[in-house]
Enzyme design. Structure first.
Site, PDB file in Angstrom:
ATOM      1  N   HIS A 216      -5.876   9.106  26.597  1.00 37.20           N
ATOM      2  CA  HIS A 216      -4.641   9.791  26.967  1.00 37.20           C
ATOM      3  C   HIS A 216      -3.420   9.243  26.227  1.00 37.20           C
ATOM      4  CE1 HIS A 216      -2.792  12.864  29.071  1.00 37.20           C
ATOM      5  NE2 HIS A 216      -2.792  12.417  30.322  1.00 37.20           N
TER       6      HIS A 216
ATOM      7  N   ASP B 163      -3.527  14.878  24.789  1.00 36.42           N
ATOM      8  CA  ASP B 163      -3.033  15.413  26.053  1.00 36.42           C
ATOM      9  C   ASP B 163      -4.085  16.293  26.710  1.00 36.42           C
ATOM     10  OD1 ASP B 163      -2.689  18.245  25.040  1.00 36.42           O
ATOM     11  OD2 ASP B 163      -1.272  17.215  23.722  1.00 36.42           O
TER      12      ASP B 163
END
Length: 482
Positions: free
Chosen positions: A452, A456
């Protein structure tokens, strides 16, 4: 035929000590049997040469060599000895297998660089061996030829067939090659060596034998003919069978090594990555039908066709659209490297532990080519014989946890990769079709994890939707195949 080592010169008036070493002939083979005889005066044999002073040395000397564990690469400094192929007293030749060792990345077979006799093994099974340290002691046998004032002598004729070299030249060959030539009654002087400095190799002997006698060399192994696939049977619910306990008794402590040690390093590094999870279900009804149609064709080619080649190819097509998922980041997450090759890893459960070999360049392989490579990796993985090259260079990973059981999973990213997928069990479940009717569907759940820090959630979702569309409509893959 005799070669004499004159230890001291002598005068015709006074005899001195002479040490003579004979080369005796045994059948068609020259066997070096040293016999030391002392004479006072002139030796009892006559030189068949007009020159009086002939000084030649021919001696077999044995030397103990410490065979050290060489650098395997990939920064590996220690390995575990899994199997010895030799024992003390065994005779080995160059390239003979010595032992099999296992690092935290792969199993490697160590081969000999010498001809000789094993004198000492430095490790027992499951001991840890270190790069640069002695592995075995080998007593080598090297023919040491030092000549002084060499004078060519006329060739000596024998009733028996002898292997004689060209005058003034020395034939380079290992004892194993000489033995092969001897067994096939071949003169080494008639064989042209293809090795360094004209060294005669085993292949040179075999090629010479084939040309001279028309001998047929052993055929290369053919592809194993697979039995016809069994007819599908009605699916029944398996009855769990209780197995005896694996471990009973007293507590014991053992070191973490091999693939388990690699898992410690990898998972410790993965713990530093913030994982983003995403799950979905995929209707594989059409893919199941397509696979059933292709299985006989694959079988005719000697290929076992599973669902994994389709999963890998669909993932590769998706990575072409979302290259960030086929990237890597440095330790401080300051630079992103986009990988040109799609080396997709397959998490594999083996007796040695979890390993993740990868299929190289999936983006340029066909479904059948991917299946062939998967068959090879699975066979080697089951035998614990995967090479280091099979285990390094991965850029993306799929874990087929559903082959064991389970619907969902939380896969852990393998650094320096940035994404991984876990595939659940394929189940026949009721679903609604386009007309709103309940029908039988082949459903598989997939769970994705992504780094992350650079990926995204929307990117993972779009990639998953594209991958899903290829599998739910296999014909769509044809449009994007190159």
């Amino acid at each position: 035929m005799a070669a004499a080592l004159v230890l001291r010169t002598w005068s015709r008036a006074a005899g001195q000590l002479i040490c003579v070493r004979y080369f005796q002939t045994c059948g068609n083979v020259h066997v070096l049997k040293p016999k030391y005889v002392c004479f006072f005066g002139y030796p009892p044999f006559k030189y068949s040469h007009p020159y009086q002073w002939l000084k030649t040395t021919a001696a077999l000397q044995g030397q103990i060599v410490q065979f050290k564990l060489s650098d395997i690469g990939e920064g590996i400094r220690e390995v575990t000895v899994k199997e010895w192929y030799v024992k003390e007293g065994d005779t080995v030749s160059q390239f003979d297998s010595i032992c099999e060792v296992q690092s935290d990345k792969a199993s490697v077979t160590i081969t000999s660089r010498y001809d000789g006799v094993i004198k000492k093994l430095y490790y027992n099974l499951d001991d840890t061996a270190y790069v640069g340290k002695p592995l075995v002691d080998i007593e080598t046998e090297a023919l040491k030829d030092s000549e002084e004032d060499v004078v060519e002598t006329p060739a000596v004729s024998h009733d028996e067939h002898t292997h004689q070299e060209i005058k003034g030249q020395k034939t380079l060959a290992t004892p194993a090659v000489r033995r092969l030539a001897m067994e096939n009654n071949i003169k080494l002087s008639e064989v042209i060596g293809s090795g360094k400095d004209g060294r005669i190799l085993k292949e040179d002997i075999l090629n010479y034998l084939e040309k001279q006698t028309g001998a047929i060399l052993p055929p290369s192994p053919k592809a194993e003919i697979m039995p016809p696939p069994p007819k599908p049977k009605d699916r029944t619910i398996p009855i769990p069978i209780s197995k005896p306990p694996v471990f009973i008794g007293k507590d014991r402590t053992e070191p973490v090594k091999g693939f388990h040690k690699a898992m410690v390093k990898t998972m410790s590094a993965a713990l530093k990555i913030p994982h983003f999870g995403y799950c979905d279900e995929v209707d594989l009804t059409e893919l199941v039908k397509l696979r059933e149609e292709l299985k006989p064709i694959a079988f005719a080619r000697g290929i076992k066709l599973s669902f994994m080649p389709f999963f890998l190819k669909a993932a590769s097509l998706g990575l072409l659209q979302f290259p960030i998922l086929n990237a890597s980041v440095d330790e401080n997450c300051q630079n992103i490297t986009y990988k040109a090759s799609h080396n997709i890893g397959i998490a594999m459960d083996t007796e040695q532990g979890l390993i993740v070999p990868n299929v190289k360049n999936v983006q340029i392989r066909s479904i059948f080519e991917i299946a062939t490579e998967l068959n090879r990796l699975q066979k080697l993985g089951s035998a614990g014989q995967l090479s280091t090259n099979d285990l390094i260079g991965g850029t993306f990973t799929l874990s087929n946890i559903g082959s064991i059981g389970g619907t969902y999973a939380k896969p852990v990213i393998l650094p320096p990769e940035v994404a991984i997928g876990a595939l659940g069990t394929i189940k026949a479940l009721p679903r609604f079709n386009e007309k709103g009717e309940v029908c039988k569907a082949q459903i598989m759940n997939v769970s994705w994890s992504a780094d992350h820090r650079i990926i995204d959630g929307a990117t993972v979702s779009r990639f998953s939707n594209l991958w899903k569309s290829y599998l739910e409509n296999p014909a769509f893959m044809l449009l994007d195949l190159k």
